[in-house]
Write a protein that holds these residues in place. Structure first.
Motif, PDB file in Angstrom:
ATOM      1  N   ALA A  21       0.841  -1.112  -0.023  1.00  0.00           N
ATOM      2  CA  ALA A  21       0.212  -0.024   0.010  1.00  0.00           C
ATOM      3  C   ALA A  21       0.778   1.194  -0.101  1.00  0.00           C
ATOM      4  O   ALA A  21       1.974   1.320   0.295  1.00  0.00           O
ATOM      5  N   ASN A  22       0.393   2.296  -0.163  1.00  0.00           N
ATOM      6  CA  ASN A  22       0.876   3.737  -0.206  1.00  0.00           C
ATOM      7  C   ASN A  22       2.161   3.851  -1.063  1.00  0.00           C
ATOM      8  O   ASN A  22       3.196   4.521  -0.645  1.00  0.00           O
ATOM      9  N   GLY A  23       2.253   3.131  -2.085  1.00  0.00           N
ATOM     10  CA  GLY A  23       3.355   3.565  -3.219  1.00  0.00           C
ATOM     11  C   GLY A  23       4.671   2.646  -2.593  1.00  0.00           C
ATOM     12  O   GLY A  23       5.742   3.052  -2.993  1.00  0.00           O
ATOM     13  N   THR A  24       4.670   1.789  -1.760  1.00  0.00           N
ATOM     14  CA  THR A  24       5.822   1.032  -1.128  1.00  0.00           C
ATOM     15  C   THR A  24       5.622  -0.484  -2.221  1.00  0.00           C
ATOM     16  O   THR A  24       4.331  -0.878  -2.450  1.00  0.00           O
ATOM     17  N   ALA A  25       6.478  -1.063  -2.042  1.00  0.00           N
ATOM     18  CA  ALA A  25       6.836  -2.532  -2.542  1.00  0.00           C
ATOM     19  C   ALA A  25       7.747  -3.208  -1.814  1.00  0.00           C
ATOM     20  O   ALA A  25       8.737  -2.773  -1.534  1.00  0.00           O
ATOM     21  N   ALA A  26       7.608  -4.664  -1.773  1.00  0.00           N
ATOM     22  CA  ALA A  26       8.659  -5.392  -1.276  1.00  0.00           C
ATOM     23  C   ALA A  26       9.275  -6.123  -2.075  1.00  0.00           C
ATOM     24  O   ALA A  26       9.037  -6.349  -3.361  1.00  0.00           O
ATOM     25  N   ASN A  27      10.527  -6.452  -2.081  1.00  0.00           N
ATOM     26  CA  ASN A  27      11.555  -7.165  -2.768  1.00  0.00           C
ATOM     27  C   ASN A  27      12.093  -8.365  -2.142  1.00  0.00           C
ATOM     28  O   ASN A  27      12.774  -8.134  -1.074  1.00  0.00           O
ATOM     29  N   TYR A  28      11.887  -9.580  -2.418  1.00  0.00           N
ATOM     30  CA  TYR A  28      12.576 -10.870  -1.796  1.00  0.00           C
ATOM     31  C   TYR A  28      13.433 -11.297  -2.814  1.00  0.00           C
ATOM     32  O   TYR A  28      12.859 -11.957  -3.911  1.00  0.00           O
ATOM     33  N   SER A  29      14.711 -11.344  -2.650  1.00  0.00           N
ATOM     34  CA  SER A  29      15.643 -11.650  -3.571  1.00  0.00           C
ATOM     35  C   SER A  29      16.518 -12.870  -3.375  1.00  0.00           C
ATOM     36  O   SER A  29      16.917 -13.257  -2.159  1.00  0.00           O
ATOM     37  N   LEU A  30      16.770 -13.791  -4.196  1.00  0.00           N
ATOM     38  CA  LEU A  30      17.612 -15.123  -4.025  1.00  0.00           C
ATOM     39  C   LEU A  30      18.760 -14.852  -4.965  1.00  0.00           C
ATOM     40  O   LEU A  30      18.635 -14.342  -6.093  1.00  0.00           O
ATOM     41  N   MET A  31      19.801 -15.291  -4.315  1.00  0.00           N
ATOM     42  CA  MET A  31      21.091 -15.138  -5.174  1.00  0.00           C
ATOM     43  C   MET A  31      22.102 -16.378  -5.094  1.00  0.00           C
ATOM     44  O   MET A  31      22.062 -17.126  -4.342  1.00  0.00           O
ATOM     45  N   ARG A  32      22.775 -16.314  -6.289  1.00  0.00           N
ATOM     46  CA  ARG A  32      23.711 -17.661  -6.443  1.00  0.00           C
ATOM     47  C   ARG A  32      25.084 -16.858  -6.589  1.00  0.00           C
ATOM     48  O   ARG A  32      25.458 -15.852  -7.461  1.00  0.00           O
ATOM     49  N   ASN A  33      26.159 -17.419  -6.112  1.00  0.00           N
ATOM     50  CA  ASN A  33      27.589 -16.725  -6.123  1.00  0.00           C
ATOM     51  C   ASN A  33      28.275 -17.473  -7.294  1.00  0.00           C
ATOM     52  O   ASN A  33      27.960 -18.620  -7.808  1.00  0.00           O
ATOM     53  N   ARG A  34      29.536 -16.598  -7.331  1.00  0.00           N
ATOM     54  CA  ARG A  34      30.379 -17.140  -8.488  1.00  0.00           C
ATOM     55  C   ARG A  34      30.882 -18.399  -8.361  1.00  0.00           C
ATOM     56  O   ARG A  34      31.192 -19.149  -7.278  1.00  0.00           O
ATOM     57  N   GLY A  35      30.958 -19.376  -9.384  1.00  0.00           N
ATOM     58  CA  GLY A  35      31.165 -20.699  -9.248  1.00  0.00           C
ATOM     59  C   GLY A  35      29.737 -21.586  -9.228  1.00  0.00           C
ATOM     60  O   GLY A  35      29.948 -22.781  -9.550  1.00  0.00           O
ATOM     61  N   GLY A  36      28.645 -20.989  -9.085  1.00  0.00           N
ATOM     62  CA  GLY A  36      27.582 -21.648  -9.494  1.00  0.00           C
ATOM     63  C   GLY A  36      27.063 -21.208 -10.825  1.00  0.00           C
ATOM     64  O   GLY A  36      27.714 -20.964 -11.808  1.00  0.00           O
ATOM     65  N   GLN A  37      25.497 -21.772 -10.898  1.00  0.00           N
ATOM     66  CA  GLN A  37      25.003 -21.869 -12.192  1.00  0.00           C
ATOM     67  C   GLN A  37      23.983 -20.769 -12.099  1.00  0.00           C
ATOM     68  O   GLN A  37      23.543 -20.424 -11.005  1.00  0.00           O
ATOM     69  N   LEU A  38      23.513 -20.057 -13.463  1.00  0.00           N
ATOM     70  CA  LEU A  38      22.237 -19.228 -13.533  1.00  0.00           C
ATOM     71  C   LEU A  38      21.063 -20.120 -13.044  1.00  0.00           C
ATOM     72  O   LEU A  38      21.089 -21.291 -13.162  1.00  0.00           O
TER      73      LEU A  38
END
Length: 265
Positions: A135-152
């Motif tokens: 609400a009220n112009g806000t938004a959540a972002n939940y991110s998942l990451m893989r490190n170098r040496g891994g795969q896309l």
């Protein structure tokens, strides 16, 4: 057919709503669809600094980078820009949101201001994120990451994660009021883009130059800046030259370092 593992993960996330175990419960659910190395969740607004919902990387990276991120480096994050510009709810690959020269820009690789980058964890190979408008112009972002040496994240993994969007979005919306209540007693910290960049570069730049500087630091090419601001590419290059001259620098790297130096003071 719903597996017992998925059922348990959803139940755990419901049970964790409003308490300190919520982020861990989120990760338990998304791990059902794909493995990842780190995670984080923020609520973004155009006129306040981010609110942390889940910090899933401070065990492996220097917390000073997170402090720098919250002080203003988040303004260079494509997920922040997507959240405050009204990008649709769903799962997104960072590379599909990022400006055309983002991965040539220092923010993407800087250990000083990017909390996901460190000597220990390595450079990210990919980041994907759920965007959940609130609400009220806000938004959540939940991110998942893989490190170098891994795969896309491959197409099948991405699709499996994307199917969780309705569950994750509904859950974050249920959890958000508890975060709001906990923040209610904290002093307001207005950190909008104009204020942060004004603090860094002061009166040395004109308003037009401030606008160009923000887009340079976010990873836009001169052509992309021209398209965003409705001016010619030649005018952008002239602005860039004048920005460097006014700040007494000679390169984009020095411009970024000036920004970093302010955030890590």
């Amino acid at each position: 057919m719903i597996s017992q593992r998925l059922s348990d993960a959803v139940a755990g996330m419901i049970a964790a709503t409003g308490n300190v175990h919520y982020g861990q419960a989120l990760d338990s659910l998304t791990e059902y669809a794909a493995e990842f190395d780190m995670s984080c969740a923020f609520v973004f607004s155009s006129n306040h600094r981010p609110i942390v919902i889940h910090d899933g990387y401070s065990e492996t990276v220097d917390r000073r980078a997170l402090r720098s991120y919250l002080r203003g480096a988040y303004l260079l994050d494509p997920f922040y820009t997507a959240c405050v510009s009204g990008v649709a709810e769903g799962l997104w690959r960072m590379r599909d949101l990022a400006p055309d020269r983002f991965y040539d820009a220092q923010f993407a690789w800087s250990r000083e201001v990017h909390p996901c980058i460190s000597d220990q964890a390595g450079t990210l190979v990919e980041e994907v994120g759920f965007i959940v408008p609130l609400a009220n112009g806000t938004a959540a972002n939940y991110s998942l990451m893989r490190n170098r040496g891994g795969q896309l994240f491959d197409d099948a993994e991405f699709e499996s994660l994307a199917r969780l969007t309705p569950i994750i979005a509904a859950s974050i919306r249920q959890h958000w009021p508890f975060i709001q209540n906990s923040e209610a007693d904290a002093p307001a910290a207005r950190r909008d883009a104009d204020l942060v960049f004004q603090q860094v570069f002061g009166d040395a730049l004109t308003p037009a130059q401030h606008s160009v500087t923000q887009l340079i630091l976010r990873g836009h090419s001169s052509l992309s800046i021209a398209e965003h601001l409705g001016i010619t590419e030649g005018t952008v290059k002239l602005h860039r030259s004048n920005i460097y001259r006014r700040l007494g620098i000679s390169s984009q790297s020095e411009l970024f370092q000036r920004f970093i130096d302010h955030l890590v003071e």
